[in-house]
Scaffold this active site. Structure first.
Site, PDB file in Angstrom:
ATOM      1  N   LYS A  70      -2.234  -3.082   0.213  1.00  0.00           N
ATOM      2  CA  LYS A  70      -2.072  -3.008  -1.239  1.00  0.00           C
ATOM      3  C   LYS A  70      -0.759  -2.293  -1.619  1.00  0.00           C
ATOM      4  CE  LYS A  70      -6.354  -4.516  -2.471  1.00  0.00           C
ATOM      5  NZ  LYS A  70      -6.810  -5.030  -1.161  1.00  0.00           N
TER       6      LYS A  70
HETATM    7  C1  PLP Z   1      -7.426  -6.256  -0.655  1.00  0.00           C
HETATM    8  C2  PLP Z   1      -7.593  -6.453   0.812  1.00  0.00           C
HETATM    9  C3  PLP Z   1      -7.807  -7.726   1.389  1.00  0.00           C
HETATM   10  C4  PLP Z   1      -7.958  -8.980   0.563  1.00  0.00           C
HETATM   11  O1  PLP Z   1      -6.754  -9.395  -0.024  1.00  0.00           O
HETATM   12  P1  PLP Z   1      -6.796 -10.445  -1.238  1.00  0.00           P
HETATM   13  O2  PLP Z   1      -5.398 -10.495  -1.725  1.00  0.00           O
HETATM   14  O3  PLP Z   1      -7.735  -9.853  -2.239  1.00  0.00           O
HETATM   15  O4  PLP Z   1      -7.274 -11.737  -0.688  1.00  0.00           O
HETATM   16  C5  PLP Z   1      -7.892  -7.818   2.775  1.00  0.00           C
HETATM   17  N1  PLP Z   1      -7.816  -6.718   3.551  1.00  0.00           N
HETATM   18  C6  PLP Z   1      -7.627  -5.477   3.040  1.00  0.00           C
HETATM   19  C7  PLP Z   1      -7.570  -4.304   3.962  1.00  0.00           C
HETATM   20  C8  PLP Z   1      -7.502  -5.294   1.655  1.00  0.00           C
HETATM   21  O5  PLP Z   1      -7.336  -4.049   1.161  1.00  0.00           O
END
Ligand code: PLP
Length: 498
Positions: A113
């Site tokens: 993120k």
């Molecule tokens: C948010 C997240 C995801 C999923 O990503 P999206 O963009 O929502 O598909 C996968 N792995 C981790 C560790 C995340 O924090």
């Protein structure tokens, strides 16, 4: 470049407006009116640049109302060495001739993120100025864990912004809680809510839609905004790292220019894999986009049947960031695949909110099948995959990345495809330490250990270094220990906005 709404193609706003609004007033998501095209020459030139400059080039294609100076300011602040440990913001690690891991978790909160939430505050700050807004922006976040911390780190001490985060008092892990309660920065505030994640989220929505209160804070010089994952300012930066990975594979001699690669993404809200789709549509040579899910395999079913049906059991898994039944960013894909049919997309979304399901037209289903491969993986197989990759490559992956690797292994078994492949690795294994530790120790139960013991044990057994950002939590001063009832969230916010 103008932006349209997935529910009204006549909408036409600049990127700054789209980023400031977050979501279109008609409820649709902002999408670029055209997808910019790149040449092999463009990709070649990117390869000579460091990550932040690659980002400025790619973002420049989409955010055409931002000047080069503005973009340079945004990328150099967001992707600085002190935040990502080196200029190699998103390094690629090759496990063998074909298989490469794109490590997206070297940012300040150890999760992917950060790739978007480090830059969003700067894009938003510029957007505010460019749209003539002169108020201070207040970001409100309800979090079930990772997003809150990543948003706090991103907005920390960004001039002209403040951020208030609410988390459910018993709904986050000890590490996640410490990450938030020890948050530094002059413009941040964190509060626990008595209740679950839904209570916190509902509370935030109530504040957002309280017009009287919005007027009150406007008089004090504030305006609300959100750091939500459907904001174009979070999606566009994610396109960058797929180009960057391609360049790195070229430099490593794994591919030659023009050669196609596969991309595998552990998917929740469909944002990360949608960014890879945009990269493909722009001309990055991509063969298959492989969409990996855990037991919440609604996308696997959708890709194979064309039916999106959320009327199903919800599972709590060891890859919690993918425990999602509504993948909001899918709406953007549908808009592109229906040739911008806003009426049809609106119908699908109405049907989803009223009946929990929709079925796409046969032509759309065919397009999806030609672009995407879907696959899913149970918790048991997630653990087995972590163990397998540790055994074979001495490489430790987190639970989300393991889902992607498992689905990739299934894909290879089914197809024998030898195309070079990039796995999007979305979290540092230390963030999901208990499940990872257990997996590399034949399923041994470590639930009696506290978080800091788990970090030490994973470091020892996995032969990997604990990220300082996590180990230092043990001695960091707790700054925020207030807990409020859900009815008092607005009071809490108000005391912050003096
Ligand atoms: C948010 C997240 C995801 C999923 O990503 P999206 O963009 O929502 O598909 C996968 N792995 C981790 C560790 C995340 O924090």
């Amino acid at each position: 470049m103008k932006y349209q709404s997935t529910r009204n193609s006549k909408v036409s706003v600049d990127a700054a407006q789209a980023i400031k609004n977050g979501i279109s007033p008609d409820g649709g998501l902002y999408v670029p009116a055209e997808i910019p095209q790149v040449s092999a020459e463009f990709i070649k030139e990117l390869c000579n640049l460091k990550y932040s400059d690659r980002a400025a080039k790619i973002l420049g294609l989409f955010l055409t109302d931002y000047s080069n100076e503005e973009l340079d300011y945004c990328v150099s602040n967001a992707y600085s060495k002190d935040k990502f440990g080196s200029d190699n913001t998103a390094p690629v690690k090759s496990l063998n001739d074909r298989l490469n891991i794109l490590e997206l978790w070297h940012g300040p909160t150890c999760a992917f993120k950060d790739m978007a939430l480090q830059i969003l505050p700067y894009l938003l700050k510029k957007a505010i100025a460019k749209t003539g807004e002169n108020k201070e922006v207040v970001i409100l976040v309800a979090t079930s864990g990772d997003t809150g911390k990543a948003a706090l780190e991103g907005f920390k001490d960004v001039e002209g912004t403040k951020i208030q985060v609410f988390y459910p008092v018993d709904g986050v892990s000890k590490i996640q809680k410490l990450q938030m309660t020890t948050q530094e920065g002059k413009n941040v505030s964190v509060c626990a809510v008595n209740g679950n994640f839904d209570d916190a989220q509902t509370g935030v929505k109530k504040i957002f839609t309280n017009n009287d209160y919005k007027k009150t804070i406007a008089e004090r010089g504030y305006t609300f905004s959100s750091a939500n994952s459907i904001n174009w300012g979070r999606l566009a930066p994610q396109i960058v790292y797929y180009f960057s990975a391609y360049c790195d594979l070229l430099s490593l001699g794994k591919i030659s220019l023009g050669e196609k690669i596969n991309i595998v993404v552990p998917t929740g809200n469909f944002g990360n894999i949608l960014a890879a789709y945009y990269a493909k549509m722009m001309g990055l040579p991509i063969n298959k986009l492989i969409c990996a899910s855990n037991s919440n395999n609604i996308l696997t079913d959708f890709i194979s049947t064309g039916v999106y049906d959320r009327n199903r059991q919800f599972y709590t898994t060891v890859s919690p960031s993918m425990d999602i039944l509504i993948s909001s960013n899918l709406e953007r894909l549908l808009y592109h695949l229906t040739d911008k049919n806003d009426k049809l997309v609106s119908e699908y979304m109405t049907s989803l909110s009223e009946c929990g399901r929709y079925e796409v037209a046969p032509t759309v289903k065919e397009k999806i099948a030609s672009l995407f491969v879907g696959g899913c993986c149970s918790d048991d197989d997630t653990a087995k995959t972590i163990a397998k990759y540790f055994r074979e490559y001495s490489y430790v992956v987190d639970t989300h990345t393991a889902v992607a690797l498992n689905v990739y292994d299934q894909y290879i078994k089914n197809t024998g495809d030898e195309t070079a492949t990039v796995i999007a690795s979305t979290a540092n294994p230390f963030k999901f330490n208990e499940a990872v530790l257990s997996a590399i120790n034949d399923g041994t139960d470590f639930s009696d250990k506290d978080e800091f013991e788990l970090l030490e044990l994973l470091s020892k057994h996995g032969n990997i270094e604990i990220p300082v950002r996590l180990s230092e939590l043990k001695t960091k001063k707790v700054r925020f220990n207030s807990v409020c009832n859900k009815e008092d969230m607005i009071k809490q916010t108000d005391s912050f906005l003096v």
